[in-house]
Design an enzyme around this catalytic site. Structure first.
Site, PDB file in Angstrom:
ATOM      1  N   TYR A  18      42.550 -17.260  49.314  1.00 63.94           N
ATOM      2  CA  TYR A  18      41.602 -17.516  48.225  1.00 63.94           C
ATOM      3  C   TYR A  18      40.767 -16.304  47.839  1.00 63.94           C
ATOM      4  O   TYR A  18      39.949 -16.386  46.916  1.00 63.94           O
ATOM      5  CB  TYR A  18      40.654 -18.654  48.625  1.00 63.94           C
ATOM      6  CG  TYR A  18      41.355 -19.946  48.926  1.00 63.94           C
ATOM      7  CD1 TYR A  18      41.893 -20.732  47.899  1.00 63.94           C
ATOM      8  CD2 TYR A  18      41.499 -20.400  50.238  1.00 63.94           C
ATOM      9  CE1 TYR A  18      42.552 -21.923  48.176  1.00 63.94           C
ATOM     10  CE2 TYR A  18      42.149 -21.594  50.523  1.00 63.94           C
ATOM     11  CZ  TYR A  18      42.676 -22.342  49.490  1.00 63.94           C
ATOM     12  OH  TYR A  18      43.331 -23.523  49.757  1.00 63.94           O
ATOM     13  N   HIS A  23      37.320 -19.138  42.007  1.00 63.41           N
ATOM     14  CA  HIS A  23      36.358 -19.919  42.784  1.00 63.41           C
ATOM     15  C   HIS A  23      35.586 -19.039  43.766  1.00 63.41           C
ATOM     16  O   HIS A  23      34.547 -19.445  44.267  1.00 63.41           O
ATOM     17  CB  HIS A  23      37.116 -21.013  43.554  1.00 63.41           C
ATOM     18  CG  HIS A  23      36.481 -22.369  43.481  1.00 63.41           C
ATOM     19  ND1 HIS A  23      35.495 -22.725  42.580  1.00 63.41           N
ATOM     20  CD2 HIS A  23      36.701 -23.501  44.215  1.00 63.41           C
ATOM     21  CE1 HIS A  23      35.154 -23.983  42.758  1.00 63.41           C
ATOM     22  NE2 HIS A  23      35.862 -24.481  43.750  1.00 63.41           N
ATOM     23  N   TYR A  73      34.798 -24.166  53.528  1.00 63.96           N
ATOM     24  CA  TYR A  73      35.450 -24.588  52.283  1.00 63.96           C
ATOM     25  C   TYR A  73      34.367 -25.124  51.349  1.00 63.96           C
ATOM     26  O   TYR A  73      33.329 -25.620  51.779  1.00 63.96           O
ATOM     27  CB  TYR A  73      36.595 -25.591  52.493  1.00 63.96           C
ATOM     28  CG  TYR A  73      37.804 -24.918  53.111  1.00 63.96           C
ATOM     29  CD1 TYR A  73      38.651 -24.119  52.341  1.00 63.96           C
ATOM     30  CD2 TYR A  73      38.055 -25.016  54.471  1.00 63.96           C
ATOM     31  CE1 TYR A  73      39.726 -23.454  52.906  1.00 63.96           C
ATOM     32  CE2 TYR A  73      39.127 -24.354  55.051  1.00 63.96           C
ATOM     33  CZ  TYR A  73      39.957 -23.571  54.257  1.00 63.96           C
ATOM     34  OH  TYR A  73      40.998 -22.906  54.827  1.00 63.96           O
ATOM     35  N   ASN A  75      33.654 -27.590  49.303  1.00 61.95           N
ATOM     36  CA  ASN A  75      33.017 -28.915  49.212  1.00 61.95           C
ATOM     37  C   ASN A  75      32.178 -29.291  50.434  1.00 61.95           C
ATOM     38  O   ASN A  75      31.611 -30.380  50.480  1.00 61.95           O
ATOM     39  CB  ASN A  75      34.072 -29.996  48.934  1.00 61.95           C
ATOM     40  CG  ASN A  75      35.102 -30.109  50.039  1.00 61.95           C
ATOM     41  OD1 ASN A  75      35.123 -29.297  50.963  1.00 61.95           O
ATOM     42  ND2 ASN A  75      35.965 -31.104  49.946  1.00 61.95           N
ATOM     43  N   ASP A 100      30.788 -19.739  40.749  1.00 54.86           N
ATOM     44  CA  ASP A 100      31.618 -19.706  39.542  1.00 54.86           C
ATOM     45  C   ASP A 100      31.181 -20.821  38.598  1.00 54.86           C
ATOM     46  O   ASP A 100      30.711 -21.871  39.037  1.00 54.86           O
ATOM     47  CB  ASP A 100      33.100 -19.852  39.903  1.00 54.86           C
ATOM     48  CG  ASP A 100      33.398 -21.158  40.649  1.00 54.86           C
ATOM     49  OD1 ASP A 100      32.710 -21.444  41.655  1.00 54.86           O
ATOM     50  OD2 ASP A 100      34.292 -21.905  40.225  1.00 54.86           O
ATOM     51  N   ASN A 121      31.640 -28.683  43.222  1.00 52.59           N
ATOM     52  CA  ASN A 121      31.619 -29.320  44.537  1.00 52.59           C
ATOM     53  C   ASN A 121      30.732 -28.600  45.554  1.00 52.59           C
ATOM     54  O   ASN A 121      30.133 -29.241  46.420  1.00 52.59           O
ATOM     55  CB  ASN A 121      33.045 -29.446  45.090  1.00 52.59           C
ATOM     56  CG  ASN A 121      33.838 -30.497  44.346  1.00 52.59           C
ATOM     57  OD1 ASN A 121      33.275 -31.451  43.820  1.00 52.59           O
ATOM     58  ND2 ASN A 121      35.137 -30.324  44.270  1.00 52.59           N
TER      59      ASN A 121
END
Length: 196
Positions: A18, A23, A73, A75, A100, A121
């Site tokens: 990622y 994100h 992560y 969320n 973002d 999230n």
């Protein structure tokens, strides 16, 4: 130096998969800020694992800043942010979350105090865990997909033609953070809440 530090949180997802995605622009901005504030002779700040995240402490002008990249992560970001804020006794008014923003075109930056989570999230979890939405946000525009799912879009890398504008956005975000901490939020808003 002020006894209470600023807590500056960059949002993203951990892992190389990622690292350069839309994100993760919050992570990128935090790293750029850390690099800009680190004197060449001292090298880059040392990041340590704590509060389910990566954290580093540095000085920006006369202010002490605790940087945090949650590794939970997106969320579950609140599970990292809340213990860090509690440890340093940082009130929401001295917490900045960089994230973002799909409702802005790529390159647009805006500083905001409080408000809703807008479906983000990471923000949703921080608000839920913290019990307050009154923290500061630096919203970094990554655009919205023309076709397809938003989740797939934000978890994809910037296209080759977007690399330049994305790099410029990250650089401006680092400068905006420095301005917020040293010159005040109002001045930073006046200076950076303009269309690129």
């Amino acid at each position: 130096m002020d006894a209470t530090p600023w807590l500056i949180v960059g949002l993203g997802n951990p892992g190389s998969r990622y690292a350069r995605t839309r994100h993760n622009v919050g992570f990128m901005a935090l790293e750029a800020f850390a690099a800009a504030q680190s004197p060449a002779h001292l090298g880059a700040p040392r990041w340590a694992e704590k509060w389910k995240g990566l954290t580093a402490t540095l000085s920006c002008g006369a202010q002490r800043c605790v940087l945090l990249q949650p590794q939970t992560y997106m969320n579950r970001s609140g599970a990292s942010v809340v213990p860090a804020a509690q440890f340093h006794r940082v009130p929401a008014s001295q917490m900045i979350v960089v994230h973002d923003e799909i409702d802005f075109p790529l390159g647009r930056l805006a500083i905001k105090k409080g408000g809703g989570h807008g479906g983000h999230n990471g923000l949703r979890d921080i608000v839920a865990q913290l019990g307050s939405a009154e923290f500061l946000r630096v919203r970094l525009g990554v655009g919205r997909p023309v076709h397809g799912e938003v989740a797939d879009y934000v978890l994809s890398d910037f296209r080759p033609d977007e690399q330049g504008p994305a790099a410029d956005l990250v650089e401006r975000a680092a400068k905006a953070l420095a301005c917020m901490v040293t010159d005040g939020v109002a001045m930073a808003m006046n200076k950076f809440n303009t269309l690129p």
